[in-house]
Design a protein around this motif. Structure first.
Motif, PDB file in Angstrom:
ATOM      1  N   ILE A  67      31.808 -45.853 -25.407  1.00  3.46           N
ATOM      2  CA  ILE A  67      33.081 -45.767 -26.248  1.00  3.46           C
ATOM      3  C   ILE A  67      32.814 -45.536 -27.817  1.00  3.46           C
ATOM      4  O   ILE A  67      32.045 -46.514 -28.276  1.00  3.46           O
ATOM      5  N   TYR A  68      33.304 -44.612 -28.334  1.00  6.10           N
ATOM      6  CA  TYR A  68      33.029 -44.397 -29.806  1.00  6.10           C
ATOM      7  C   TYR A  68      34.239 -45.129 -30.376  1.00  6.10           C
ATOM      8  O   TYR A  68      35.447 -44.491 -30.357  1.00  6.10           O
ATOM      9  N   LEU A  69      33.935 -46.261 -31.365  1.00  3.50           N
ATOM     10  CA  LEU A  69      35.128 -46.766 -32.164  1.00  3.50           C
ATOM     11  C   LEU A  69      35.136 -46.005 -33.447  1.00  3.50           C
ATOM     12  O   LEU A  69      34.256 -46.015 -34.310  1.00  3.50           O
ATOM     13  N   THR A  70      36.477 -45.613 -34.114  1.00  2.00           N
ATOM     14  CA  THR A  70      36.450 -45.031 -35.188  1.00  2.00           C
ATOM     15  C   THR A  70      36.646 -46.118 -36.323  1.00  2.00           C
ATOM     16  O   THR A  70      36.485 -45.710 -37.489  1.00  2.00           O
ATOM     17  N   GLY A  71      36.934 -47.171 -36.199  1.00  5.32           N
ATOM     18  CA  GLY A  71      37.229 -48.238 -37.263  1.00  5.32           C
ATOM     19  C   GLY A  71      38.731 -48.650 -37.243  1.00  5.32           C
ATOM     20  O   GLY A  71      39.075 -49.783 -37.841  1.00  5.32           O
ATOM     21  N   ASN A  72      39.739 -48.019 -36.967  1.00 11.00           N
ATOM     22  CA  ASN A  72      41.048 -48.303 -37.113  1.00 11.00           C
ATOM     23  C   ASN A  72      41.787 -48.755 -36.095  1.00 11.00           C
ATOM     24  O   ASN A  72      42.993 -49.043 -35.866  1.00 11.00           O
ATOM     25  N   GLU A  73      41.224 -48.805 -34.741  1.00  2.45           N
ATOM     26  CA  GLU A  73      41.517 -49.164 -33.688  1.00  2.45           C
ATOM     27  C   GLU A  73      42.360 -50.483 -33.558  1.00  2.45           C
ATOM     28  O   GLU A  73      43.561 -50.708 -33.221  1.00  2.45           O
ATOM     29  N   LEU A  74      41.477 -51.754 -34.119  1.00  2.00           N
ATOM     30  CA  LEU A  74      42.021 -53.122 -34.004  1.00  2.00           C
ATOM     31  C   LEU A  74      43.172 -53.165 -35.231  1.00  2.00           C
ATOM     32  O   LEU A  74      44.184 -53.687 -34.898  1.00  2.00           O
ATOM     33  N   ARG A  75      43.015 -52.374 -36.405  1.00  2.00           N
ATOM     34  CA  ARG A  75      44.217 -52.529 -37.395  1.00  2.00           C
ATOM     35  C   ARG A  75      45.390 -51.898 -36.603  1.00  2.00           C
ATOM     36  O   ARG A  75      46.689 -52.284 -36.928  1.00  2.00           O
ATOM     37  N   TYR A  76      45.559 -50.869 -36.108  1.00  2.00           N
ATOM     38  CA  TYR A  76      46.574 -50.247 -35.342  1.00  2.00           C
ATOM     39  C   TYR A  76      47.334 -50.869 -34.427  1.00  2.00           C
ATOM     40  O   TYR A  76      48.609 -51.124 -34.255  1.00  2.00           O
ATOM     41  N   LEU A  77      46.204 -51.517 -33.433  1.00  2.00           N
ATOM     42  CA  LEU A  77      46.816 -52.422 -32.592  1.00  2.00           C
ATOM     43  C   LEU A  77      47.525 -53.703 -33.157  1.00  2.00           C
ATOM     44  O   LEU A  77      48.448 -54.014 -32.830  1.00  2.00           O
ATOM     45  N   ALA A  91      44.510 -43.943 -33.530  1.00  2.00           N
ATOM     46  CA  ALA A  91      42.952 -44.283 -34.444  1.00  2.00           C
ATOM     47  C   ALA A  91      42.001 -43.213 -33.880  1.00  2.00           C
ATOM     48  O   ALA A  91      41.260 -42.718 -34.980  1.00  2.00           O
ATOM     49  N   GLN A  92      42.087 -42.812 -32.746  1.00  2.00           N
ATOM     50  CA  GLN A  92      40.918 -41.984 -32.141  1.00  2.00           C
ATOM     51  C   GLN A  92      41.257 -40.503 -32.582  1.00  2.00           C
ATOM     52  O   GLN A  92      40.487 -39.588 -33.330  1.00  2.00           O
ATOM     53  N   LEU A  93      42.629 -40.111 -32.685  1.00  2.00           N
ATOM     54  CA  LEU A  93      43.029 -39.004 -32.957  1.00  2.00           C
ATOM     55  C   LEU A  93      42.729 -38.725 -34.623  1.00  2.00           C
ATOM     56  O   LEU A  93      42.317 -37.335 -34.953  1.00  2.00           O
ATOM     57  N   GLU A  94      43.064 -39.580 -35.214  1.00  2.00           N
ATOM     58  CA  GLU A  94      42.835 -39.415 -36.863  1.00  2.00           C
ATOM     59  C   GLU A  94      41.293 -39.005 -37.093  1.00  2.00           C
ATOM     60  O   GLU A  94      40.922 -38.314 -38.143  1.00  2.00           O
TER      61      GLU A  94
END
Ligand SMILES: *Cc1c(COP(=O)(O)O)cnc(C)c1O
Length: 376
Positions: free
Chosen positions: A8-18, A245-248
Motif C-alpha cells: 500500500i502506498y500512503l499519501t500522508g493524509n489518510e490518518l488525518r482524514y480518518l 486522501a488517495q484521490l487527492e
C-alpha cells in the motif's frame, strides 16, 4: 531485502482524514468525504453519476439488479477474469456464456462475440485487463446492433482511456474497484458509474436497501419506505475518508506507477526482441494506467520455474486469473467450447511487483534476474 508483490502506498493524509471523519461523529455513508469522492470522479472524468460502494463486486451486483437480468437471460463475459465479474449475474439466475480472450491481449476477443449472441442475450460485460482498453468501438457497434446492455468491469481501469474517452464512461454502467491491490485504494471499496440516466432513479432506491431514503434525505417525502429489492452497498465515511486522501494524490501515485512500468518495459523489451518472452502491447486506441506489469512466458513449466527462481531471490511474483469456464464451480455448467487464449493467459501470464513505492533499484534487480534467467 525481500520485494513484496504489492504494498500500500500512503499519501500522508489518510490518518488525518480518518480522524476528521471520527471527530465529525457521523460515520455511516453519504457524508462529507463520500461527497468529495463522488465530486472528484464526476469532475475529473465527466461521469454523470457515481455511487461509491463497498466493493467492485457490490457495484457489479447493483448493475446486475438495475439491468433486470433474470433467469431468462444470458450474459456474455470473458472467462479470463475475476469471479466477481460473473457472480452477480449468476446470483440473478442468469446463464453466463464465457467468451475467449484475444491473441494479442487478455481482453475479450471482440471478433468472437457475435457468434455467442442468441435471442436470450441481454448484456455483455467487458474487462479492461490491466487498464488496457478493450476494442470498445467494435463492441459498442455489436451492442447497439443487437440492442444489448454494455457493462464495463473497470476494476483495473481507473484513469485509463479509449481514444481519449475515460474507461468507465463507455458502457451503460461501469464498476471500479478500490481494493488494496488496485492503483487507488481504500482497503476494500468500489464504485458504480451510471452512464445511462434511465437507471438512475432505480439506482437511488436499490442503493438504499430498496427504500426511497434518498428522496427522504432530500426532503422530497416525509417518510421513507420499502419500494424495491436492494442491498447495503454504501461504504462508511471511514472508507471514503481514506479514499479521498488517495484521490487527492492521484497524479503522484499514477506518475510513480508509470515510471515503474516504463522501467520494466525498457529492461524487458530486449528479451521480447530476441523472441524469449512477451511484454504487453497497446492497441493505438488504448492508454496505459500502469495497473499491472505482466509478461508472457512460453509455457506453464517455464513460468513455475521463473516464479521459484525469483522467490529464491526474495522477489514475489504472481500469476493471475484462472479460466472461469474450467473452474470447479462452472465446469459442469459450461457448454464445452474450448477457450484456448483464456487458458493460455491462465497458464503463462506472470505479474511482477508494481506499486507506487517501488524503487527503480528494486526493478533493476528484478529485471536483472529475469535477464539472467532467459539469457544464461
Ligand atoms: C479486483 C477485481 C474485481 C473485484 O473487486 P473488489 O473491489 O475486490 O470487489 C472485479 N473484477 C476484476 C477484473 C478485478 O480485478
Amino acid at each position: 531485502m525481500a520485494i513484496p508483490f504489492n504494498k500500500i502506498y500512503l499519501t500522508g493524509n489518510e490518518l488525518r482524514y480518518l480522524q476528521r471523519a471520527i471527530e465529525d461523529g457521523r460515520l455511516s455513508g453519504k457524508g462529507v468525504f463520500t461527497r468529495k469522492c463522488e465530486q472528484f470522479f464526476e469532475t475529473r472524468y465527466g461521469f454523470s453519476k457515481i455511487f461509491l460502494t463497498t466493493s467492485c463486486t457490490d457495484a457489479l451486483e447493483m448493475a446486475a439488479i438495475l439491468t433486470g437480468i433474470s433467469s431468462e437471460d444470458e450474459v456474455i463475459i470473458p472467462s479470463y477474469t475475476c469471479v466477481s465479474t460473473a457472480n452477480p449475474f449468476i446470483l440473478r439466475g442468469a446463464r453466463v456464456v464465457f467468451a475467449d480472450s484475444s491473441a494479442d491481449s487478455p481482453n475479450i476477443d471482440a471478433s468472437k462475440i457475435e457468434a455467442l449472441i442468441t435471442k436470450k442475450t441481454k448484456a455483455i460485460v467487458i474487462v479492461h485487463y490491466a487498464g488496457i482498453a478493450c476494442d470498445v468501438g467494435k463492441i459498442m457497434e455489436i451492442v447497439s446492433r443487437y440492442g444489448l446492455i454494455l457493462i464495463e468491469d473497470a476494476a483495473h481501469a481507473l484513469d485509463s482511456y479509449y481514444q481519449n474517452r475515460p474507461l468507465g464512461s463507455l458502457g451503460h454502467l461501469a464498476a471500479f474497484s478500490f481494493h488494496e491491490t488496485k492503483n487507488i485504494t481504500s482497503g476494500e471499496g468500489g464504485m458504480l458509474v451510471i452512464n445511462d440516466k434511465k437507471y438512475l432513479q432505480r439506482a437511488n432506491i436499490v442503493y438504499e436497501k430498496g427504500t426511497d431514503r434518498a428522496a427522504f434525505l432530500n426532503g422530497e417525502i416525509e417518510k421513507y419506505r420499502w419500494r424495491d429489492i436492494g442491498s447495503s452497498f454504501m461504504p462508511s465515511e471511514l472508507t471514503s475518508a481514506f479514499l479521498y486522501a488517495q484521490l487527492e494524490k492521484m497524479e503522484e501515485i499514477q506518475n510513480k506507477r508509470k515510471m515503474c512500468w516504463e522501467l520494466y518495459y525498457d529492461e524487458l523489451k530486449p528479451l521480447e526482441k530476441k523472441g524469449l518472452l512477451k511484454v504487453p502491447g497497446f492497441p493505438s486506441f488504448a492508454s496505459n494506467n500502469a495497473h499491472i506489469f505482466s509478461l508472457l512466458c512460453n509455457n506453464p513449466e517455464e513460468r513455475s520455474v521463473l516464479i521459484s527462481y525469483l522467490k529464491k531471490n526474495n522477489i514475489l511474483s504472481a500469476f493471475h486469473f484462472q479460466s472461469l469456464h474450467k473452474s470447479p464451480f462452472f465446469i459442469t455448467k459450461h457448454d464445452g467450447r474450448e477457450l484456448p487464449w483464456s487458458d493460455f493467459y491462465s497458464d503463462c501470464l506472470l505479474r511482477l511487483p508494481l506499486y507506487a513505492g517501488l524503487k527503480s533499484t528494486a526493478i533493476q534487480e528484478i529485471t536483472g534476474l529475469i535477464n539472467n534467467f532467459y539469457l544464461t
